[in-house]
Write a protein that holds these residues in place. Sequence first.
Motif, mmCIF file in Angstrom:
data_model
loop_
_atom_site.group_PDB
_atom_site.id
_atom_site.type_symbol
_atom_site.label_atom_id
_atom_site.label_comp_id
_atom_site.label_asym_id
_atom_site.label_seq_id
_atom_site.Cartn_x
_atom_site.Cartn_y
_atom_site.Cartn_z
ATOM 1 N N ILE A 6 -17.864 83.431 -59.431
ATOM 2 C CA ILE A 6 -16.817 83.424 -58.420
ATOM 3 C C ILE A 6 -17.314 82.607 -57.236
ATOM 4 O O ILE A 6 -18.360 82.922 -56.668
ATOM 5 C CB ILE A 6 -16.477 84.855 -57.966
ATOM 6 N N MET A 7 -16.575 81.574 -56.887
ATOM 7 C CA MET A 7 -16.941 80.719 -55.761
ATOM 8 C C MET A 7 -15.963 80.945 -54.620
ATOM 9 O O MET A 7 -14.757 80.922 -54.821
ATOM 10 C CB MET A 7 -16.930 79.249 -56.179
ATOM 11 N N LEU A 8 -16.499 81.149 -53.427
ATOM 12 C CA LEU A 8 -15.709 81.223 -52.211
ATOM 13 C C LEU A 8 -15.980 79.969 -51.409
ATOM 14 O O LEU A 8 -17.112 79.481 -51.375
ATOM 15 C CB LEU A 8 -16.101 82.444 -51.375
ATOM 16 N N ALA A 9 -14.957 79.443 -50.767
ATOM 17 C CA ALA A 9 -15.143 78.243 -49.951
ATOM 18 C C ALA A 9 -14.461 78.432 -48.607
ATOM 19 O O ALA A 9 -13.377 79.006 -48.514
ATOM 20 C CB ALA A 9 -14.570 77.019 -50.655
ATOM 21 N N CYS A 10 -15.127 77.949 -47.572
ATOM 22 C CA CYS A 10 -14.554 77.936 -46.223
ATOM 23 C C CYS A 10 -15.018 76.654 -45.545
ATOM 24 O O CYS A 10 -15.583 75.786 -46.195
ATOM 25 C CB CYS A 10 -14.940 79.187 -45.433
ATOM 26 N N VAL A 56 -13.653 80.912 -61.114
ATOM 27 C CA VAL A 56 -12.545 81.107 -60.178
ATOM 28 C C VAL A 56 -12.979 80.633 -58.790
ATOM 29 O O VAL A 56 -14.161 80.695 -58.456
ATOM 30 C CB VAL A 56 -12.097 82.591 -60.146
ATOM 31 N N LEU A 57 -12.016 80.143 -58.017
ATOM 32 C CA LEU A 57 -12.272 79.674 -56.655
ATOM 33 C C LEU A 57 -11.358 80.410 -55.699
ATOM 34 O O LEU A 57 -10.144 80.453 -55.906
ATOM 35 C CB LEU A 57 -12.025 78.166 -56.549
ATOM 36 N N LEU A 58 -11.951 80.986 -54.652
ATOM 37 C CA LEU A 58 -11.188 81.637 -53.596
ATOM 38 C C LEU A 58 -11.416 80.884 -52.296
ATOM 39 O O LEU A 58 -12.557 80.576 -51.941
ATOM 40 C CB LEU A 58 -11.634 83.095 -53.432
ATOM 41 N N LEU A 59 -10.328 80.584 -51.591
ATOM 42 C CA LEU A 59 -10.420 79.832 -50.340
ATOM 43 C C LEU A 59 -10.268 80.744 -49.138
ATOM 44 O O LEU A 59 -9.363 81.593 -49.101
ATOM 45 C CB LEU A 59 -9.315 78.773 -50.277
ATOM 46 N N GLY A 60 -11.119 80.532 -48.147
ATOM 47 C CA GLY A 60 -10.998 81.253 -46.885
ATOM 48 C C GLY A 60 -9.752 80.806 -46.141
ATOM 49 O O GLY A 60 -9.318 79.653 -46.274
ATOM 50 N N PRO A 61 -9.156 81.706 -45.371
ATOM 51 C CA PRO A 61 -7.911 81.386 -44.660
ATOM 52 C C PRO A 61 -8.003 80.162 -43.744
ATOM 53 O O PRO A 61 -7.020 79.456 -43.565
ATOM 54 C CB PRO A 61 -7.631 82.645 -43.834
ATOM 55 N N GLN A 62 -9.181 79.885 -43.210
ATOM 56 C CA GLN A 62 -9.315 78.775 -42.268
ATOM 57 C C GLN A 62 -9.178 77.401 -42.925
ATOM 58 O O GLN A 62 -9.022 76.408 -42.235
ATOM 59 C CB GLN A 62 -10.618 78.885 -41.469
ATOM 60 N N ILE A 63 -9.204 77.350 -44.250
ATOM 61 C CA ILE A 63 -8.980 76.063 -44.917
ATOM 62 C C ILE A 63 -7.692 76.090 -45.748
ATOM 63 O O ILE A 63 -7.536 75.328 -46.689
ATOM 64 C CB ILE A 63 -10.194 75.606 -45.769
ATOM 65 N N GLY A 64 -6.785 76.963 -45.355
ATOM 66 C CA GLY A 64 -5.505 77.062 -46.043
ATOM 67 C C GLY A 64 -4.745 75.753 -46.081
ATOM 68 O O GLY A 64 -4.015 75.471 -47.037
ATOM 69 N N TYR A 65 -4.928 74.931 -45.064
ATOM 70 C CA TYR A 65 -4.255 73.630 -45.014
ATOM 71 C C TYR A 65 -4.690 72.712 -46.160
ATOM 72 O O TYR A 65 -3.999 71.749 -46.499
ATOM 73 C CB TYR A 65 -4.503 72.945 -43.669
ATOM 74 N N MET A 66 -5.811 73.024 -46.805
ATOM 75 C CA MET A 66 -6.324 72.210 -47.905
ATOM 76 C C MET A 66 -5.879 72.727 -49.274
ATOM 77 O O MET A 66 -6.153 72.101 -50.297
ATOM 78 C CB MET A 66 -7.863 72.198 -47.873
ATOM 79 N N ALA A 67 -5.211 73.871 -49.301
ATOM 80 C CA ALA A 67 -4.923 74.570 -50.555
ATOM 81 C C ALA A 67 -4.182 73.717 -51.582
ATOM 82 O O ALA A 67 -4.539 73.724 -52.761
ATOM 83 C CB ALA A 67 -4.152 75.852 -50.280
ATOM 84 N N ASN A 68 -3.155 72.991 -51.170
ATOM 85 C CA ASN A 68 -2.379 72.197 -52.134
ATOM 86 C C ASN A 68 -3.231 71.129 -52.806
ATOM 87 O O ASN A 68 -3.150 70.937 -54.025
ATOM 88 C CB ASN A 68 -1.155 71.562 -51.466
ATOM 89 N N MET A 81 -7.314 79.363 -58.835
ATOM 90 C CA MET A 81 -7.631 79.312 -57.411
ATOM 91 C C MET A 81 -6.613 80.121 -56.645
ATOM 92 O O MET A 81 -5.442 80.163 -57.013
ATOM 93 C CB MET A 81 -7.603 77.870 -56.927
ATOM 94 N N ALA A 82 -7.065 80.763 -55.579
ATOM 95 C CA ALA A 82 -6.163 81.501 -54.702
ATOM 96 C C ALA A 82 -6.749 81.547 -53.300
ATOM 97 O O ALA A 82 -7.954 81.342 -53.111
ATOM 98 C CB ALA A 82 -5.940 82.918 -55.223
#
Length: 108
Positions: A6-10, A56-68, A81-82
């Motif tokens: 499980i990878m988290l990214a911020c 699986v990749l989970l993104l921190g809320p502060q990089i939500g602008y990169m989600a798409n 990814m979520a």
Amino acid sequence: MAEKTIMLACSAGMSTSLLVSKMQAAAKADGVDYKIFATASSDIDHQLNGESKPDVLLLGPQIGYMANDIKKKTDKVGIPMAMINMQDYGMMNGEAVLTNAEKLLGDK
């Protein structure tokens, strides 16, 4: 050896490091073995295309602008990814974030 990764990214990978610790504790309490790590958003491409890519990749809320843009990349390599729920992130709720990751993995 870990079952899944499980990878988290911020932004810099630092704020998710505490959340990783909470998730690891929750996984241990649940008796499951996951490799859970945090990385900077600038390292996502490298991780997705490396030989030991995450499950699986989970993104921190502060990089939500990169989600798409990131979603296009994860779809291309077949990795779910979520976004991490903002409240769970703020409260550092490792159990809830781990449960969401497991749902993406099909483990729950």
